[in-house]
Design a protein around this motif. Structure first.
Motif, short mmCIF file in Angstrom:
data_model
loop_
_atom_site.label_atom_id
_atom_site.label_comp_id
_atom_site.label_asym_id
_atom_site.label_seq_id
_atom_site.Cartn_x
_atom_site.Cartn_y
_atom_site.Cartn_z
N PRO A 50 -2.02 5.43 2.73
CA PRO A 50 -2.00 3.99 2.38
C PRO A 50 -2.89 3.14 3.27
CG PRO A 50 0.06 4.65 3.42
CD PRO A 50 -0.72 5.90 3.18
N GLU A 51 -3.29 3.68 4.41
CA GLU A 51 -4.14 2.90 5.32
C GLU A 51 -5.61 2.96 4.94
OE1 GLU A 51 -3.10 0.89 7.80
OE2 GLU A 51 -1.12 1.35 6.98
N THR A 52 -6.05 4.10 4.42
CA THR A 52 -7.49 4.30 4.21
C THR A 52 -7.89 4.60 2.77
OG1 THR A 52 -7.35 6.68 4.68
CG2 THR A 52 -7.73 5.20 6.55
N GLN A 53 -6.93 4.97 1.91
CA GLN A 53 -7.28 5.42 0.57
C GLN A 53 -6.71 4.54 -0.54
OE1 GLN A 53 -5.79 9.50 0.99
NE2 GLN A 53 -7.90 10.25 1.13
N VAL A 54 -6.15 3.39 -0.17
CA VAL A 54 -5.54 2.48 -1.15
C VAL A 54 -5.96 1.05 -0.84
CG1 VAL A 54 -3.37 1.52 -2.03
CG2 VAL A 54 -3.52 3.96 -1.51
N ARG B 131 0.83 -1.21 0.00
CA ARG B 131 0.00 0.00 0.00
C ARG B 131 0.87 1.26 0.00
NH1 ARG B 131 -2.59 -2.86 4.04
NH2 ARG B 131 -2.09 -1.26 5.60
N ALA B 132 1.98 1.21 0.74
CA ALA B 132 2.87 2.37 0.78
C ALA B 132 3.53 2.59 -0.58
CB ALA B 132 3.94 2.17 1.86
N ALA B 133 3.93 1.51 -1.24
CA ALA B 133 4.55 1.64 -2.58
C ALA B 133 3.55 2.22 -3.57
CB ALA B 133 5.06 0.28 -3.05
N ILE B 134 2.31 1.76 -3.51
CA ILE B 134 1.27 2.27 -4.41
C ILE B 134 1.00 3.75 -4.13
CG2 ILE B 134 -1.20 2.14 -4.91
CD1 ILE B 134 -0.91 -0.95 -4.47
N ALA B 135 0.84 4.09 -2.85
CA ALA B 135 0.56 5.48 -2.49
C ALA B 135 1.69 6.39 -2.93
CB ALA B 135 0.33 5.59 -0.99
#
Length: 399
Positions: free
Chosen positions: A89-93, A71-75
């Protein structure tokens, strides 16, 4: 069985197989398909190496939300690519198994069938938008993408009383099959309509990294949100994939991002749906989203093909100037896309997709895909250029 299954139309490739049935192409010519949008460039090797490195993790169940590192990589990628103030990355991905399954699942989760449930889709379109709508109990609203409007939907043509029945609007930018790119101002106009009429915007951006002008990447829906200071991405979701960007269609890896108020219930739906991404695939995805060099090289390869193919075909076919994606959308000499497709296969052993198979009769009763072809320039340069020469030869012989 669900009676809505009977409303599904034959998939374009089923119709194409029926069209070509009984035709015997020349034995001396190898078959060159320009039909399915499946990248034939080499998959990103570092992602494959990561997949092997983590193969023992196939022994573990993955979580629906995906690894925090993914999620962090995507964000991080989306923030850099679209100039965002940030993406939580916790709430929007939410990682997904490719955009196809995510688009289908989102409609099932989002559509409220207790009230008018129209889903607006570009016409012509990717068939999953229509099928997902029908199986969720909704009604597709076809927005014609004509040459007069730059092959994009004309939102001004939709009356207010119809907008009030719409729950979801699908965008596809860059477009399949037209290759048209939605300008930032058009995203912004649609957001104003969404606020006025209370609908959601789902932007399919799986071709966003295949563009011909390196200095002008296509804008995205979240970028349009950020330009308006709308950092909660209210009412908006985007769908992205590694299939085209990194030539990894079989990895089935993508993500959904945007409004946390939509992501949270969609994640709950997916927990019951049982479609979490396998852990080795997640690790491979981290590798792919973290590298841009292979994506630039991929664009260079498509530029070479587009330049060669458009030079060959421009004297005999009319098509919009390619902006992005890997499709050409030419008009058919003689206007009969089915007859052209069948004869081309019979005489030159090249398969193309009739444009009418990608569309439906619109508000004026006319299918905006009729009289056009979708050419998927996905193979390596040599066979793609050979196919273009054969198409030109066929047309010149037919004149």
């Amino acid at each position: 069985m669900n009676p809505d299954l009977d409303a599904l139309k034959p998939y374009p490739f089923e119709k194409l197989a029926d069209l070509k049935a009984g035709v015997t192409p020349p034995e001396g010519l190898s078959h060159i398909p320009l039909t399915i949008g499946e990248p034939q460039h080499a998959p990103y090797p570092a992602a494959l190496a990561t997949l092997v490195e983590h193969q023992t993790e196939f022994a573990r169940y993955p979580a629906t939300a995906g690894l925090p590192e993914l999620r962090a990589a995507i964000a991080g990628w989306a923030t850099r690519r679209f100039g965002l103030a940030g993406l939580d990355p916790e709430t929007q991905v939410l990682p997904v198994n490719g955009t196809r399954e995510a688009i289908f699942a989102f409609v099932q989760a989002a559509l409220d069938r207790t009230r008018p449930a129209k889903v607006a889709v570009p016409n012509p379109f990717y068939q999953i938008y229509e099928g997902a709508t029908l199986l969720a109990g909704g009604e597709p609203l076809y927005l014609d993408c004509s040459a007069e409007n730059g092959f994009r939907p004309d939102f001004d043509a939709v009356p207010a009383d119809i907008w009030r029945q719409v729950q979801i609007v699908f965008l596809c930018s860059p477009g399949n099959p037209t290759g048209a790119v939605t300008p930032l101002a058009e995203f912004q106009k649609l957001m104003a309509l969404a606020d006025e009429h209370d609908f959601l915007i789902a932007s399919d951006e799986c071709y966003s990294e295949l563009y011909l002008d390196e200095a002008t990447p296509p804008p995205g829906l979240l970028e349009a949100c950020a330009s308006l200071g709308r950092h909660d991405y209210r009412r908006c979701l985007v769908f992205h994939s590694l299939s085209k960007r990194s030539n990894l269609p079989g990895l089935r890896s993508g993500f959904v991002a945007g409004d946390a108020a939509l992501i949270t219930p969609f994640k709950r739906y997916r927990t019951y749906h049982g479609c979490a991404m396998a852990l080795p695939v997640q690790h491979a995805s981290i590798t792919a989203w973290s590298d841009e060099a292979h994506v630039r090289a991929n664009r260079d390869a498509y530029r070479e093909k587009f330049a060669a193919v458009t030079d060959i075909l421009a004297p005999v076919m009319a098509f919009p100037t390619p902006e992005a994606s890997f499709y050409l959308w030419p008009a058919v000499p003689g206007s009969d896309d089915e007859a052209f497709t069948r004869a081309l296969f019979a005489e030159e052993h090249v398969s193309v997709l009739p444009g009418s198979y990608m569309g439906r009769p619109g508000a004026n009763g006319i299918n905006p895909g009729a009289g056009r072809l979708r050419l998927a320039l996905v193979a390596e340069v040599q066979p793609t250029v050979e196919a273009a020469h054969r198409i030109r030869r066929f047309i010149e012989r037919s004149l």
